[in-house]
Design a protein around this motif. Structure first.
Motif, mmCIF file in Angstrom:
data_model
loop_
_atom_site.group_PDB
_atom_site.id
_atom_site.type_symbol
_atom_site.label_atom_id
_atom_site.label_comp_id
_atom_site.label_asym_id
_atom_site.label_seq_id
_atom_site.Cartn_x
_atom_site.Cartn_y
_atom_site.Cartn_z
ATOM 1 N N ARG A 123 -35.827 6.881 10.867
ATOM 2 C CA ARG A 123 -36.550 6.816 12.145
ATOM 3 C C ARG A 123 -36.223 8.027 13.017
ATOM 4 N NH1 ARG A 123 -34.902 1.684 15.046
ATOM 5 N NH2 ARG A 123 -36.139 2.686 16.674
ATOM 6 N N SER B 26 -34.807 2.403 23.133
ATOM 7 C CA SER B 26 -34.391 2.668 21.759
ATOM 8 C C SER B 26 -32.883 2.822 21.644
ATOM 9 C CB SER B 26 -35.078 3.922 21.241
ATOM 10 O OG SER B 26 -34.752 5.030 22.044
ATOM 11 N N ASP C 20 -39.561 8.480 14.993
ATOM 12 C CA ASP C 20 -40.288 7.213 15.068
ATOM 13 C C ASP C 20 -39.832 6.448 16.302
ATOM 14 O OD1 ASP C 20 -41.589 4.837 14.694
ATOM 15 O OD2 ASP C 20 -40.448 4.245 12.909
ATOM 16 N N ARG D 6 -32.066 3.340 7.414
ATOM 17 C CA ARG D 6 -33.278 3.013 8.197
ATOM 18 C C ARG D 6 -33.301 3.788 9.510
ATOM 19 N NH1 ARG D 6 -31.856 -2.300 6.734
ATOM 20 N NH2 ARG D 6 -31.189 -2.740 8.878
#
Length: 509
Positions: free
Chosen positions: A53, A24, A58, A49
């Motif tokens: 997250r 990530s 997320d 966005r």
């Protein structure tokens, strides 16, 4: 006076999914780079966005969040601003908001990164409560004060705890030149006193024992992350353990603990000589039972025995007469350790390397932000590595030396009256002892950087570095045999003790 610049360490990325070839962190950085080149609107949308997250975790861990909010670039600032919009602090007190914020993610990272995150928090709190505190800077000032008050009240402190009146007195004049409401400060003080601040941790970190200092293994041989040695309520005071740090010196040393935190004399039963294999790695002096092997991970006991040399000073133990080739190490928290080497040359080599590491890598100190103005309090000395260039580091040390020299002269120009209380005399002596030691320490640091700084760390010679005025004690017996005692127990690494009065000279036994 409270100064902004106090706060908290580094997380690792998670993988997006089982089929992803990129963690990530890498995807976030890739997305950041791409969006930075696509114009402002695109940047904002991308920031929204990513912030969403991060807030909902997320496919991110809690420890990933701070790493991306605290970076010093425009996109990271956009992400942080969007992330904070998920928090509505309207009508909440500062301490309630701070608790709410800290429980959402792990406030970790380098000092500067943690500082940026708390600035974003302060800005958001002010926008939600514009009529509560005068300015954003005032909010940030109080936020830092609460973090340090938390350490003072709930840290490993055996000495006197900060009182509410001392907390209020220390914050006089820092609210845009005025004072904060006393009722506000009393409420904040009582809140922190009754319930300490805590921050979130990843689920896997919660499962570990607080005393665990070893790193998880990535491939069975090399640790995954940089861990922290020790456990306090203020993470930036812990010793950074970097498994990839450079090794500057190693060899056998016999150690004797003379004084614990703040010069409090070590109990007699814990003062015996013990032999270790010492490794000066990065800014940490590791004391191990067995000889150093790069591929071998450190044990819990090795980590407990480790000593950070940030802001430390090594010198010949001229006052110690029982054994030859002994040097003294005074640490940032004013512990005093004695080390015996095999020869005068080896002793000087250790002194040189330790002082050089301390001079080159010690980060600028924080002011003594929590404490009564009438009561002497030493500044906090962060264990993090400085981000300054060598030239900037030299200027920082020179500035600090000038400041301390002036302060020492002013202090000695107003000695206590003979009629004052013994406690006030002790406070005077304590501050005098501190300033005199700091003057010597910074004189040596400045000398080292002028003589080469980092370049000296790569040399093998034992020529004196910044300690040319020091001399060996004529009473040391060069024929005495070195210590060969075996290590049988760990040493407590306590964090805060009330300093003893330095006017009474202790005899090392």
């Amino acid at each position: 006076m409270v100064n902004s610049g106090y706060c908290f360490d580094k997380g690792k990325p998670t993988r997006l999914d089982g089929n992803s070839e990129m963690g990530s962190t890498e995807i976030l950085e890739k997305e950041t780079t791409e969006n930075l080149s696509n114009g402002t609107n695109s940047n904002v949308e991308a920031a929204k966005r990513l912030a969403k997250r991060l807030y909902h975790l997320d496919r991110f861990k809690r420890s990933d969040v701070a790493k991306h909010l605290g970076k010093n670039n425009e996109f990271s600032k956009l992400v942080a601003e969007e992330y904070l919009k998920f928090f509505d602090f309207t009508g909440m007190t500062l301490d309630q908001s701070l608790r709410y914020f800290l429980k959402a993610f792990s406030l970790v990272g380098e000092t500067q990164e943690r500082e940026r995150i708390l600035i974003h928090f302060s800005n958001r709190y002010f926008s939600c409560n514009p009529d509560t505190i005068t300015s954003k800077d005032g909010v940030h000032c109080l936020t830092c004060a609460l973090m340090l008050l938390n350490t003072d009240l709930h840290g490993h402190n055996i000495g006197k705890k900060m009182t509410c009146q001392e907390f209020i007195t220390n914050l006089q004049g820092v609210n845009e030149g005025g004072d904060f409401s006393k009722d506000l400060l009393k409420a904040l003080y009582n809140s922190i006193k009754n319930e300490k601040l805590e921050w979130a941790a990843d689920d896997e970190e919660k499962k570990k024992s607080p005393s665990e200092g070893t790193d998880e293994k990535a491939n069975g041989t090399h640790p995954k992350t940089i861990s922290r040695i020790g456990s306090t309520t203020n993470p930036f005071l812990d010793i950074p353990h970097d498994p990839n740090a450079a090794v500057y010196k190693s060899g056998f040393l016999a150690r004797k603990i003379h004084a614990d935190m703040d010069g409090k004399k070590t109990p007699r039963g814990k003062r015996g000589w013990k032999t270790f294999y010492a490794v000066l790695k990065g800014t940490v002096l590791y004391l191990q039972k067995d000889e150093y092997k790069p591929e071998k991970s450190l044990s819990d006991e090795d980590l407990k025995n480790a000593v950070s040399v940030h802001h430390a000073l090594a010198s010949k133990a001229t006052e110690y007469e029982k054994k030859p080739n002994v040097f003294k190490l005074k640490t940032a928290d004013w512990r005093v350790l004695l080390f015996q080497t095999q020869s005068p040359e080896e002793m000087q080599g250790w002194i040189n390397k330790i002082n050089c590491v301390a001079a080159v890598f010690s980060a600028p100190p924080f002011p003594a932000a929590i404490g009564s103005q009438k009561k002497f309090s030493r500044p906090l000395l962060p264990a993090t590595t400085t981000k300054l260039s060598q030239e900037e580091q030299l200027k920082s040390h020179e500035s600090k030396l000038k400041q301390i020299t002036t302060e020492l002269a002013e202090h000695r120009s107003y000695p206590p009256d003979k009629k004052v209380k013994a406690k006030d005399v002790d406070e005077y002596k304590l501050k005098d002892h501190y300033l005199d030691f700091e003057k010597t320490r910074y004189e040596i640091y400045v000398s080292i950087l002028k003589e080469g700084g980092k370049d000296l760390l790569s040399t093998e010679g034992n020529e004196p570095v910044g300690l040319k005025k020091s001399h060996s004690s004529p009473s040391l017996n060069p024929d005495a045999s070195p210590v060969t005692a075996k290590v049988k127990r760990n040493v407590s690494e306590r964090k805060d003790h009330r300093p003893e009065t330095p006017g009474i000279k202790q005899k090392v036994t």
